[in-house]
Scaffold this motif. Sequence first.
Motif, short mmCIF file in Angstrom:
data_model
loop_
_atom_site.label_atom_id
_atom_site.label_comp_id
_atom_site.label_asym_id
_atom_site.label_seq_id
_atom_site.Cartn_x
_atom_site.Cartn_y
_atom_site.Cartn_z
N ARG A 181 0.86 -1.18 0.00
CA ARG A 181 0.00 0.00 0.00
C ARG A 181 0.90 1.22 0.00
N THR A 183 1.62 5.52 -1.13
CA THR A 183 1.07 6.86 -1.27
C THR A 183 1.85 7.61 -2.33
N TYR A 199 6.50 7.13 -5.01
CA TYR A 199 5.55 6.48 -4.12
C TYR A 199 6.26 6.09 -2.83
N ARG A 201 5.78 4.24 1.19
CA ARG A 201 4.94 3.38 2.04
C ARG A 201 3.88 4.23 2.72
N SER A 202 2.68 3.70 2.78
CA SER A 202 1.57 4.48 3.35
C SER A 202 1.78 4.83 4.81
N ASP A 203 2.65 4.07 5.51
CA ASP A 203 2.91 4.35 6.92
C ASP A 203 4.19 5.15 7.12
#
Length: 205
Positions: A181, A183, A199, A201-203
């Motif tokens: 996932r 971002t 991009y 990591r979403s965290d």
Amino acid sequence: MGTIVMQAFITLDGVVQAGGGPNEDREGGFEHAGWAADYDAKYGDEEGAKIIGDWESRAEALLLGRKTYEIFARSWGVWDENAKGLAGELARRYNRIPKYVASRTLTEVGWQNSQLLGPDVPAAVKKLRAEASGEIRVWGSTRLIRTLAAHDLVDEYRLAVYPLVLGTGKRLFSDGFPLARLTLADTRALPSGVLVNTYRRSDAG
């Protein structure tokens, strides 16, 4: 803690194989070797070169699979460091920073400041990231990237997306690639038609 950043020149259909030159990697009978270099020669612009220069000025180490390591060693490892422009800058930087190589077959590495990671690559990379500062750069190395992704060890993907469809070749995100996932942190459309996407990591915050 360091940041593991994967960079790639990639086509619309996800191919990352042998963008740099006609003899770079013809594994699997790949017929389009040099596709990115050919495109840049015809449509490239100074902005693209500046972006690469900026990216690589932040690289504090290279993390490479065997095939990409061998390609880099016989190119950047022997090219003239005094060459003008980006070529000289990259040769100087790549020769001086540490190179970490993931390989099941190599027993030694000859390019200066290079070392093998050993049999447990995920553990070695996790330790490297914990002890490093700055960006640990991964180019190419599709098998290595898949291994790193499976252990949640890729912090950022920087993809220069070329408006080409090749229909064949090694893909960065092949079937069975681990779920990720991400971002979209940045996007830039270059005059050449290449789209540069970053991009995280979403965290990652």
